[in-house]
Design a protein around this motif. Sequence first.
Motif, PDB file in Angstrom:
ATOM      1  N   LYS A  37      56.363   9.031  70.419  1.00  0.00           N
ATOM      2  CA  LYS A  37      56.221   7.695  70.980  1.00  0.00           C
ATOM      3  C   LYS A  37      54.755   7.273  70.978  1.00  0.00           C
ATOM      4  CE  LYS A  37      57.480   4.871  74.987  1.00  0.00           C
ATOM      5  NZ  LYS A  37      58.099   4.861  76.336  1.00  0.00           N
ATOM      6  N   GLY A  38      54.502   6.098  70.461  1.00  0.00           N
ATOM      7  CA  GLY A  38      53.148   5.574  70.408  1.00  0.00           C
ATOM      8  C   GLY A  38      52.331   6.077  69.231  1.00  0.00           C
ATOM      9  N   GLU A  39      52.895   6.970  68.442  1.00  0.00           N
ATOM     10  CA  GLU A  39      52.162   7.506  67.307  1.00  0.00           C
ATOM     11  C   GLU A  39      52.214   6.541  66.130  1.00  0.00           C
ATOM     12  OE1 GLU A  39      52.137  11.845  65.301  1.00  0.00           O
ATOM     13  OE2 GLU A  39      53.972  10.706  64.948  1.00  0.00           O
ATOM     14  N   LYS A  40      51.101   6.394  65.420  1.00  0.00           N
ATOM     15  CA  LYS A  40      51.025   5.539  64.241  1.00  0.00           C
ATOM     16  C   LYS A  40      50.787   6.418  63.025  1.00  0.00           C
ATOM     17  CE  LYS A  40      51.005   1.667  61.976  1.00  0.00           C
ATOM     18  NZ  LYS A  40      52.262   0.920  61.758  1.00  0.00           N
TER      19      LYS A  40
END
Length: 282
Positions: free
Chosen positions: A100-103
């Motif tokens: 989650k929140g990783e690009k």
Amino acid sequence: MGNEVSQTTPSAPGAQALDARLQKKFRRGIDLNLKILVRGERKTGKSQLIRSIQTSTFHNTYTPTPALTVQSFQLPEAATDEVVKVDFWDVVDEAIPQKKGEKAADASTCNVYQGAHALIVLYDPREPLSFITAKDIIYNRPDHVPAVLCRNFTDCDSGNAVKTEEAVAWCAEAGVPLLQLSLRNAFGLRELFHFINSIYLDHRCRSLELSLALAREKKQRAETEFSSSCKEQNYEAFLSRLAAKQKRSTLQDPAPPPQPNEQQQQQRVPSIAQTPSTSPSD
């Protein structure tokens, strides 16, 4: 197929290390590193294409590629006597975050065309959207990057929404070749290697043409200097310059003082027999 292939990390996100055999071979030096982009909608066979080159195997199950990855192999020795490393960039337009929140790396986070030598675009003729996406990718690529459009799933040739004639007509208008593929049985891979080899040879020709142009420039300069020197030859002036050079050398490095010969050294140093002795009684 007899090609040495492995996953690599040539300063690209999502790549993995080369295996020991290729590391040892590439450590001795490479003559050229080709960067080949593989693009298209999901489920068009991009990863399977690279896998077919890597292991000559076909996976019947689909596993989505989460982010941009890079895999490398050496161009077959039959194509060239040089060591040519080919990096296949499996480009993902929109990455799938693993956390989650990783690009993760994808086409939106890095300039995939930087340093690219060629572009391979795949589409599924059963899916009209994949053909539209493929055309957009080819239209929007930099002009200097050659491209080939690959019509995958030739083995599933019934009920296709995109007819072959439509693709042939579009490619003729766009000025790009059309290649039919069936990765299930490696149909079309030989032609794809011819395309990659042509990219290498084009780069090689341009490099040789540049070297030839530089050599011609040096040859012209040497001929001009030779002609000018022949006209300006003057023996008296040459002797004058030679004498001046010798004079400067003499002034800068004066001759060392003469060394005494052996006879003179013997006269200067008295022998033991000639040395007067003293007795305790004196």
